[in-house]
Design a protein around this motif. Structure first.
Motif, PDB file in Angstrom:
ATOM      1  N   TYR A  63      -4.000   0.464  -0.229  1.00 37.57           N
ATOM      2  CA  TYR A  63      -2.629   0.428  -1.155  1.00 37.57           C
ATOM      3  C   TYR A  63      -1.503   0.150  -0.092  1.00 37.57           C
ATOM      4  CZ  TYR A  63       1.272   2.935  -3.265  1.00 37.57           C
ATOM      5  OH  TYR A  63       2.442   3.041  -3.766  1.00 37.57           O
ATOM      6  N   ILE A  64      -1.532   0.799   1.240  1.00 37.42           N
ATOM      7  CA  ILE A  64      -0.368   0.422   2.221  1.00 37.42           C
ATOM      8  C   ILE A  64      -0.478  -1.135   2.504  1.00 37.42           C
ATOM      9  CG2 ILE A  64       0.237   1.007   4.700  1.00 37.42           C
ATOM     10  CD1 ILE A  64       0.608   3.266   2.536  1.00 37.42           C
ATOM     11  N   TRP A  65      -1.577  -1.640   2.824  1.00 42.27           N
ATOM     12  CA  TRP A  65      -1.570  -3.174   3.189  1.00 42.27           C
ATOM     13  C   TRP A  65      -1.198  -3.929   2.017  1.00 42.27           C
ATOM     14  CZ3 TRP A  65      -1.335  -5.984   6.857  1.00 42.27           C
ATOM     15  CH2 TRP A  65      -1.767  -7.314   6.893  1.00 42.27           C
ATOM     16  N   ASP A  66      -1.427  -3.429   0.844  1.00 40.96           N
ATOM     17  CA  ASP A  66      -0.906  -4.438  -0.514  1.00 40.96           C
ATOM     18  C   ASP A  66       0.596  -4.076  -0.521  1.00 40.96           C
ATOM     19  OD1 ASP A  66      -3.540  -5.350  -0.928  1.00 40.96           O
ATOM     20  OD2 ASP A  66      -3.867  -3.810  -2.390  1.00 40.96           O
ATOM     21  N   GLU A  67       1.074  -3.036  -0.259  1.00 47.06           N
ATOM     22  CA  GLU A  67       2.455  -2.738  -0.289  1.00 47.06           C
ATOM     23  C   GLU A  67       3.122  -3.708   0.793  1.00 47.06           C
ATOM     24  OE1 GLU A  67       4.656  -0.909  -2.423  1.00 47.06           O
ATOM     25  OE2 GLU A  67       2.907  -1.102  -3.621  1.00 47.06           O
ATOM     26  N   VAL A  68       2.810  -3.484   1.916  1.00 51.18           N
ATOM     27  CA  VAL A  68       3.511  -4.259   2.970  1.00 51.18           C
ATOM     28  C   VAL A  68       3.429  -5.825   2.801  1.00 51.18           C
ATOM     29  CG1 VAL A  68       3.171  -4.964   5.534  1.00 51.18           C
ATOM     30  CG2 VAL A  68       2.809  -2.633   4.706  1.00 51.18           C
ATOM     31  N   GLN A  69       2.445  -6.451   2.325  1.00 47.49           N
ATOM     32  CA  GLN A  69       2.209  -7.766   1.946  1.00 47.49           C
ATOM     33  C   GLN A  69       3.150  -8.101   0.946  1.00 47.49           C
ATOM     34  OE1 GLN A  69      -2.286  -8.201   1.172  1.00 47.49           O
ATOM     35  NE2 GLN A  69      -2.149  -9.660   2.677  1.00 47.49           N
ATOM     36  N   TYR A  70       3.286  -7.354  -0.053  1.00 46.16           N
ATOM     37  CA  TYR A  70       3.986  -7.686  -1.282  1.00 46.16           C
ATOM     38  C   TYR A  70       5.409  -7.821  -0.945  1.00 46.16           C
ATOM     39  CZ  TYR A  70       6.590  -7.058  -5.773  1.00 46.16           C
ATOM     40  OH  TYR A  70       7.623  -7.382  -6.455  1.00 46.16           O
ATOM     41  N   SER A  71       5.977  -6.437  -0.199  1.00 44.90           N
ATOM     42  CA  SER A  71       7.172  -6.459   0.177  1.00 44.90           C
ATOM     43  C   SER A  71       7.654  -7.414   1.216  1.00 44.90           C
ATOM     44  CB  SER A  71       7.501  -5.066   0.897  1.00 44.90           C
ATOM     45  OG  SER A  71       7.197  -3.925   0.141  1.00 44.90           O
ATOM     46  N   ILE A 105      -3.603   6.816  -2.732  1.00 45.46           N
ATOM     47  CA  ILE A 105      -3.098   6.047  -1.629  1.00 45.46           C
ATOM     48  C   ILE A 105      -4.106   6.014  -0.443  1.00 45.46           C
ATOM     49  CG2 ILE A 105      -0.954   5.641  -0.080  1.00 45.46           C
ATOM     50  CD1 ILE A 105       0.733   7.076  -1.942  1.00 45.46           C
ATOM     51  N   LYS A 107       2.377   1.925 -13.128  1.00 43.57           N
ATOM     52  CA  LYS A 107       0.997   1.504 -12.680  1.00 43.57           C
ATOM     53  C   LYS A 107      -0.017   2.941 -12.825  1.00 43.57           C
ATOM     54  CE  LYS A 107      -1.097  -1.062  -9.182  1.00 43.57           C
ATOM     55  NZ  LYS A 107      -0.993  -1.638  -7.818  1.00 43.57           N
TER      56      LYS A 107
END
Length: 267
Positions: free
Chosen positions: A32-40, A28, A23
Motif C-alpha cells: 500500500y505504501i509503495w503504491d501510494e509513493v509511486q502514484y504520488s 495498510i 476505495k
C-alpha cells in the motif's frame, strides 16, 4: 466478495463504492505504501512538468485550453503558482541573498531611512509571494479590463495564476542565475531586478494576445492599458497603506525607531 463502505455504508461489489467513490477497505501494508509513493510521484511529475513545459512554451494558449476544458493532464494552476512562488522566494532569500544585497546597497544611501530600506528589501526578496497574494486583485482588474469578452472572475483568477507561474519560471531560469553570477556588481543586480519586475509589461500583453486569438492585438493592447492604469492606482494605494502600517507598527512596538523622522535639533 461484497463489503460495506465505511464512509456511507453502501454495499461495495467492486474496488470502489458506487455511491461515494470510497476505495474498498484494504489493510495498510508495504505494498500500500509503495503504491501510494509511486502514484504520488508519477502524478506529481506528470502533471507538474507537463503544465510547466506548456506554460513556458505559450502561457496564453495553455491557459485557454485549460479554461476551455482540456485539464486531465494538467497540474492545478493555482497550486502551480503556489509551488513556483515558494521556490522563487527560497532561491531569492537563501541562495541569491537578494534581501541582504538590497540592504547592503541601500546602506550606502545615507538619505534613505531604515523604513524604506526594510520595505524595499522585503519587496525585492518576496515579490513572487506578494504577487501570489495579489492574484485576486489582478484577476479583478483583468476582468474589468477584458469585460464582455466572455470570462468570469474565477476564470481570470486561473489566468493570473498562469501568468504568475510563467513569470516565476522565467525569473528562476533566467534572472536568478544572472543575479547570483553578478551579485558583487551592485548596479548590475539593480538593473536585473528592475528588468525582472518590468517584464510583466511584456508578459501580460503577450499572454492575452495568445489567450484571445480571436481578437485583434490592438484591442488586446487597449484593454491592457486599462489594466495598467488600474494596477498603478492600486499599487499607489497599497504603497501608502504599507508605509502607514509600518509607521503604526513601529509606533506601537518600537517607538524609538521613529526618532529618525524627528527634525534635527537647532544649533
Amino acid at each position: 466478495m461484497e463489503a460495506t463502505c465505511l464512509n456511507c455504508n453502501t454495499e461495495i461489489a467492486q474496488n470502489f463504492c458506487a455511491n461515494c467513490g470510497q476505495k474498498k477497505y484494504k489493510r495498510i501494508d508495504r505494498k500500500y505504501i509503495w503504491d501510494e509513493v509511486q502514484y504520488s510521484t508519477v502524478h506529481m511529475n506528470k502533471g507538474f512538468f507537463y503544465s510547466l513545459k506548456n506554460t513556458l512554451k505559450n502561457p496564453g494558449k495553455t491557459a485557454r485550453t485549460f479554461i476551455d476544458g482540456n485539464r486531465v493532464n494538467h497540474y492545478k494552476p493555482i497550486a502551480l503558482a503556489f509551488i513556483l512562488s515558494g521556490i522563487s522566494a527560497f532561491i531569492s532569500f537563501k541562495i541569491v541573498g537578494l534581501g541582504d544585497m538590497m540592504n547592503a546597497m541601500q546602506d550606502e544611501q545615507i538619505a534613505k531611512s531604515d523604513m524604506m530600506k526594510d520595505i524595499n528589501a522585503f519587496n525585492q526578496t518576496y515579490n513572487s509571494l506578494i504577487f501570489l497574494a495579489l492574484i485576486p486583485f489582478f484577476a479583478l482588474f483583468t476582468k474589468w479590463s477584458f469585460k464582455s469578452w466572455g470570462h468570469n472572475f474565477y476564470e481570470h483568477v486561473v489566468m493570473n495564476a498562469f501568468i504568475l507561474a510563467y513569470y516565476n519560471s522565467i525569473t528562476i531560469i533566467l534572472f536568478y542565475p544572472l543575479m547570483f553570477l553578478f551579485k558583487d556588481n551592485e548596479s548590475m543586480v539593480m538593473i536585473m531586478t528592475s528588468i525582472a519586475t518590468l517584464s510583466f509589461l511584456i508578459i501580460i500583453p503577450y499572454f492575452f494576445k495568445e489567450f484571445y486569438k480571436e481578437y485583434p492585438f490592438k484591442q488586446v493592447l487597449k484593454r491592457f492599458l486599462i489594466f495598467v492604469v488600474l494596477a498603478f492606482i492600486f499599487s499607489a494605494i497599497l504603497f501608502v497603506a504599507a508605509i502607514f502600517g509600518y509607521i503604526m507598527y513601529q509606533a506601537t512596538f518600537h517607538p524609538e525607531a521613529l526618532k529618525q523622522f524627528a527634525p534635527p535639533p537647532k544649533p
